[in-house]
Design an enzyme around this catalytic site. Structure first.
Site, PDB file in Angstrom:
ATOM      1  N   HIS A 141     -12.610   4.561   4.413  1.00  0.00           N
ATOM      2  CA  HIS A 141     -11.680   5.552   3.880  1.00  0.00           C
ATOM      3  C   HIS A 141     -12.485   6.725   3.314  1.00  0.00           C
ATOM      4  O   HIS A 141     -13.695   6.625   3.142  1.00  0.00           O
ATOM      5  CB  HIS A 141     -10.809   4.919   2.791  1.00  0.00           C
ATOM      6  CG  HIS A 141      -9.931   3.833   3.313  1.00  0.00           C
ATOM      7  ND1 HIS A 141      -9.858   2.588   2.730  1.00  0.00           N
ATOM      8  CD2 HIS A 141      -9.093   3.809   4.373  1.00  0.00           C
ATOM      9  CE1 HIS A 141      -9.004   1.846   3.424  1.00  0.00           C
ATOM     10  NE2 HIS A 141      -8.525   2.562   4.417  1.00  0.00           N
TER      11      HIS A 141
ATOM     12  N   SER B  37       0.856  -1.186   0.000  1.00  0.00           N
ATOM     13  CA  SER B  37       0.000   0.000   0.000  1.00  0.00           C
ATOM     14  C   SER B  37       0.892   1.236   0.000  1.00  0.00           C
ATOM     15  O   SER B  37       2.045   1.182   0.442  1.00  0.00           O
ATOM     16  CB  SER B  37      -0.859  -0.054   1.258  1.00  0.00           C
ATOM     17  OG  SER B  37      -1.193   1.234   1.676  1.00  0.00           O
ATOM     18  N   SER B  38       0.332   2.366  -0.451  1.00  0.00           N
ATOM     19  CA  SER B  38       1.150   3.585  -0.518  1.00  0.00           C
ATOM     20  C   SER B  38       1.515   4.101   0.877  1.00  0.00           C
ATOM     21  O   SER B  38       2.388   4.964   0.997  1.00  0.00           O
ATOM     22  CB  SER B  38       0.419   4.668  -1.310  1.00  0.00           C
ATOM     23  OG  SER B  38      -0.816   4.936  -0.718  1.00  0.00           O
ATOM     24  N   CYS B  39       0.886   3.552   1.936  1.00  0.00           N
ATOM     25  CA  CYS B  39       1.224   4.010   3.300  1.00  0.00           C
ATOM     26  C   CYS B  39       2.612   3.543   3.750  1.00  0.00           C
ATOM     27  O   CYS B  39       3.077   3.936   4.805  1.00  0.00           O
ATOM     28  CB  CYS B  39       0.162   3.577   4.295  1.00  0.00           C
ATOM     29  SG  CYS B  39       0.189   1.818   4.642  1.00  0.00           S
TER      30      CYS B  39
ATOM     31  N   TYR C  80       0.705  -1.225  10.583  1.00  0.00           N
ATOM     32  CA  TYR C  80       0.301  -1.841   9.319  1.00  0.00           C
ATOM     33  C   TYR C  80       1.402  -1.633   8.269  1.00  0.00           C
ATOM     34  O   TYR C  80       1.803  -2.565   7.565  1.00  0.00           O
ATOM     35  CB  TYR C  80      -1.001  -1.157   8.890  1.00  0.00           C
ATOM     36  CG  TYR C  80      -1.599  -1.647   7.617  1.00  0.00           C
ATOM     37  CD1 TYR C  80      -2.227  -2.882   7.579  1.00  0.00           C
ATOM     38  CD2 TYR C  80      -1.549  -0.875   6.456  1.00  0.00           C
ATOM     39  CE1 TYR C  80      -2.798  -3.332   6.407  1.00  0.00           C
ATOM     40  CE2 TYR C  80      -2.108  -1.320   5.297  1.00  0.00           C
ATOM     41  CZ  TYR C  80      -2.741  -2.541   5.266  1.00  0.00           C
ATOM     42  OH  TYR C  80      -3.304  -2.985   4.110  1.00  0.00           O
TER      43      TYR C  80
ATOM     44  N   LYS D 260       3.781  -4.337   6.116  1.00  0.00           N
ATOM     45  CA  LYS D 260       3.802  -4.348   4.639  1.00  0.00           C
ATOM     46  C   LYS D 260       5.231  -4.205   4.107  1.00  0.00           C
ATOM     47  O   LYS D 260       5.597  -4.836   3.118  1.00  0.00           O
ATOM     48  CB  LYS D 260       2.927  -3.211   4.083  1.00  0.00           C
ATOM     49  CG  LYS D 260       1.445  -3.441   4.282  1.00  0.00           C
ATOM     50  CD  LYS D 260       0.971  -4.445   3.280  1.00  0.00           C
ATOM     51  CE  LYS D 260      -0.447  -4.878   3.536  1.00  0.00           C
ATOM     52  NZ  LYS D 260      -0.860  -6.016   2.742  1.00  0.00           N
TER      53      LYS D 260
HETATM   54  N1  LIG Z   1      -8.655  -0.834  -0.082  1.00  0.00           N
HETATM   55  C1  LIG Z   1      -7.678   0.028  -0.351  1.00  0.00           C
HETATM   56  O1  LIG Z   1      -7.903   1.255  -0.495  1.00  0.00           O
HETATM   57  C2  LIG Z   1      -6.259  -0.468  -0.525  1.00  0.00           C
HETATM   58  C3  LIG Z   1      -5.293   0.456  -0.951  1.00  0.00           C
HETATM   59  C4  LIG Z   1      -3.993   0.014  -1.119  1.00  0.00           C
HETATM   60  C5  LIG Z   1      -3.670  -1.313  -0.863  1.00  0.00           C
HETATM   61  N2  LIG Z   1      -4.626  -2.202  -0.463  1.00  0.00           N
HETATM   62  C6  LIG Z   1      -4.179  -3.577  -0.163  1.00  0.00           C
HETATM   63  O2  LIG Z   1      -4.993  -4.573  -0.749  1.00  0.00           O
HETATM   64  C7  LIG Z   1      -5.065  -5.727   0.089  1.00  0.00           C
HETATM   65  C8  LIG Z   1      -6.510  -6.132   0.269  1.00  0.00           C
HETATM   66  O3  LIG Z   1      -7.259  -5.045   0.801  1.00  0.00           O
HETATM   67  P1  LIG Z   1      -8.847  -4.965   0.677  1.00  0.00           P
HETATM   68  O4  LIG Z   1      -9.190  -3.524   0.678  1.00  0.00           O
HETATM   69  O5  LIG Z   1      -9.345  -5.850  -0.392  1.00  0.00           O
HETATM   70  O6  LIG Z   1      -9.271  -5.562   2.103  1.00  0.00           O
HETATM   71  P2  LIG Z   1     -10.572  -6.435   2.453  1.00  0.00           P
HETATM   72  O7  LIG Z   1     -11.707  -6.061   1.573  1.00  0.00           O
HETATM   73  O8  LIG Z   1     -10.742  -6.331   3.935  1.00  0.00           O
HETATM   74  O9  LIG Z   1     -10.099  -7.912   2.084  1.00  0.00           O
HETATM   75  C9  LIG Z   1      -9.147  -8.595   2.834  1.00  0.00           C
HETATM   76  C10 LIG Z   1      -9.359 -10.078   2.616  1.00  0.00           C
HETATM   77  O10 LIG Z   1      -8.400 -10.780   3.430  1.00  0.00           O
HETATM   78  C11 LIG Z   1      -9.046 -11.878   4.032  1.00  0.00           C
HETATM   79  N3  LIG Z   1      -8.386 -12.282   5.274  1.00  0.00           N
HETATM   80  C12 LIG Z   1      -7.987 -11.514   6.301  1.00  0.00           C
HETATM   81  N4  LIG Z   1      -7.465 -12.284   7.285  1.00  0.00           N
HETATM   82  C13 LIG Z   1      -7.519 -13.571   6.840  1.00  0.00           C
HETATM   83  C14 LIG Z   1      -7.143 -14.826   7.383  1.00  0.00           C
HETATM   84  N5  LIG Z   1      -6.603 -14.913   8.602  1.00  0.00           N
HETATM   85  N6  LIG Z   1      -7.352 -15.941   6.654  1.00  0.00           N
HETATM   86  C15 LIG Z   1      -7.933 -15.882   5.439  1.00  0.00           C
HETATM   87  N7  LIG Z   1      -8.312 -14.716   4.850  1.00  0.00           N
HETATM   88  C16 LIG Z   1      -8.111 -13.578   5.564  1.00  0.00           C
HETATM   89  C17 LIG Z   1     -10.443 -11.345   4.344  1.00  0.00           C
HETATM   90  O11 LIG Z   1     -11.302 -12.432   4.568  1.00  0.00           O
HETATM   91  P3  LIG Z   1     -12.735 -12.211   5.287  1.00  0.00           P
HETATM   92  O12 LIG Z   1     -13.614 -11.710   4.182  1.00  0.00           O
HETATM   93  O13 LIG Z   1     -13.107 -13.545   5.788  1.00  0.00           O
HETATM   94  O14 LIG Z   1     -12.506 -11.203   6.385  1.00  0.00           O
HETATM   95  C18 LIG Z   1     -10.738 -10.578   3.050  1.00  0.00           C
HETATM   96  O15 LIG Z   1     -11.254 -11.422   2.062  1.00  0.00           O
HETATM   97  C19 LIG Z   1      -4.373  -5.338   1.400  1.00  0.00           C
HETATM   98  O16 LIG Z   1      -3.096  -5.905   1.421  1.00  0.00           O
HETATM   99  C20 LIG Z   1      -4.247  -3.834   1.344  1.00  0.00           C
HETATM  100  O17 LIG Z   1      -3.084  -3.371   1.923  1.00  0.00           O
HETATM  101  C21 LIG Z   1      -5.923  -1.817  -0.289  1.00  0.00           C
END
Ligand SMILES: NC(=O)c1ccc[n+]([C@@H]2O[C@H](COP(=O)([O-])OP(=O)(O)OC[C@H]3O[C@@H](n4cnc5c(N)ncnc54)[C@H](OP(=O)(O)O)[C@@H]3O)[C@@H](O)[C@H]2O)c1
Length: 333
Positions: free
Chosen positions: A189, A117-119, A146, A150
């Site tokens: 967010h 992530s950009s953070c 976090y 990362k």
């Molecule tokens: N959203 C943003 O703006 C953004 C920006 C930059 C980078 N990212 C990166 O993208 C990635 C995904 O983010 P997201 O926004 O898609 O988050 P999200 O919607 O919360 O999805 C995270 C996923 O991880 C799964 N998970 C978490 N703990 C787990 C475990 N112990 N075992 C199995 N599965 C697990 C969750 O499963 P459950 O559904 O069962 O909880 C969910 O499906 C992250 O690494 C984040 O840093 C996101």
């Protein structure tokens, strides 16, 4: 020549999340995993595979033999969650990453992609932020737990490549929005928070909406389906050791790439757009007693652009589409 084939067994860890589900849509759109005999997309839920448990992850890799792995599973959350649960954020993310990356390497996975992530970049990094600014300054304190996990993840990928030739790459997306976003009143967010607030105010014909801060900070937003597209693009086309691959300031190969639009917008302008597309007719009030955060945060995307990737979804189109989806989800409740 593409660096992955249609016949791959693709494991998307976190496939039910916002990012993971978009990556799955992109693979399917690009023709992967459609013919069961030739290739497949593996998307176990947390119930089927708890990534915190090393033994479960190890057994799953041995049994399912993925050839391509994307790590889009993480413990994610807003400032408040990071602030109140720092140990959970650092411990769970370190465990998930280590379990998945180590088992992917040990079972000879062909290509691996880690989502950061950009953070991860310093709080006061020069703008726009280039990949090589990593670790050049102190982090934003609120989400340092976090961010540090990362950074450890992307460095583990780099170390396994350097020491063992494991083909692991990392990408660092900017702020995302679109289908599957989290609209929780306290944990969302900025884009999701504004879409939810203005859409509800429009439906309930509220006379005004209060927004926090001065509205002057500049931020960048990428539609999550553009990110899904970038993930498939990088797996198909980017090899850090290739001669034409981007290098850092000192000519060294990079193991992580920024993914964004390279364009920013003030929160005030963003709120105006969201108010317009959600058909909110009232007044926008800015509560400048609330903190603003960093004045500007924008990624430099020149390196991924040079490889041939650019975002396709215009901000106005993406916002309109997301508001429509959000309003539909409220009416369906
Ligand atoms: N959203 C943003 O703006 C953004 C920006 C930059 C980078 N990212 C990166 O993208 C990635 C995904 O983010 P997201 O926004 O898609 O988050 P999200 O919607 O919360 O999805 C995270 C996923 O991880 C799964 N998970 C978490 N703990 C787990 C475990 N112990 N075992 C199995 N599965 C697990 C969750 O499963 P459950 O559904 O069962 O909880 C969910 O499906 C992250 O690494 C984040 O840093 C996101």
């Amino acid at each position: 020549m593409k660096k992955i084939e249609r016949s791959e067994r693709i494991f998307i860890a976190g496939a039910n999340g916002m990012v993971g589900s978009s990556i799955k849509r992109s693979f399917i759109k690009s023709g992967y995993g459609i013919d069961e005999d030739k290739g497949s997309i593996l998307t176990p839920s947390r119930k089927e595979l708890n990534l915190l448990n090393f033994k479960e992850v190890e057994n799953w890799f041995i049994k399912n033999k993925p050839t391509i792995v994307i790590l889009a599973a993480a413990k994610v959350g807003g400032i408040q969650a990071n602030d109140t649960l720092p140990a959970d954020f650092i411990l769970e993310n370190l465990k998930i990453q280590t379990n998945v990356i180590e088992n992917a390497w040990k079972t000879d996975v062909k290509r691996f992609l880690f989502l950061g992530s950009s953070c991860i970049y310093p709080k006061f990094a020069k703008q726009p932020i280039k990949e090589e600014y990593l670790l050049e300054g102190t982090l934003e304190t609120t989400n340092q737990w976090y961010a540090i996990s990362k950074i450890a993840g992307l460095k583990l990928c780099e170390a396994l490549r350097n020491q063992h030739g494991f083909d692991a790459i990392s990408i660092m997306p900017t702020n995302l929005y679109g289908p599957g976003d989290n609209y929780h009143p306290e944990n969302s967010h900025v884009m999701a928070a504004l879409i939810s607030r203005f859409s509800k105010a429009s439906i309930e014909c509220k006379p005004f909406v209060e927004c926090w801060g001065s509205g002057t900070p500049l931020r960048e937003f990428l539609h999550v389906d553009d990110l899904g597209d970038a993930v498939v693009f990088c797996l198909e086309n980017w090899q850090p050791s290739d001669e034409n691959s981007p290098k850092d300031l000192y000519g060294n190969s990079l193991n992580h790439l920024n993914v964004g639009t390279g364009k920013d917008i003030s929160i005030k302008q963003l709120a105006k757009k969201i108010a317009y597309y959600s058909e909110f007719k009232g007044e926008i009030i800015w509560n400048d007693s609330k903190p603003d955060g960093t004045p500007k945060k924008q990624l430099d995307i020149s390196k991924i652009s040079k490889l041939g990737w650019l975002p396709k979804i215009k901000l106005d189109d993406g916002i309109q589409q997301t508001i429509t989806l959000y309003k539909k989800s409220i009416y369906e409740k």
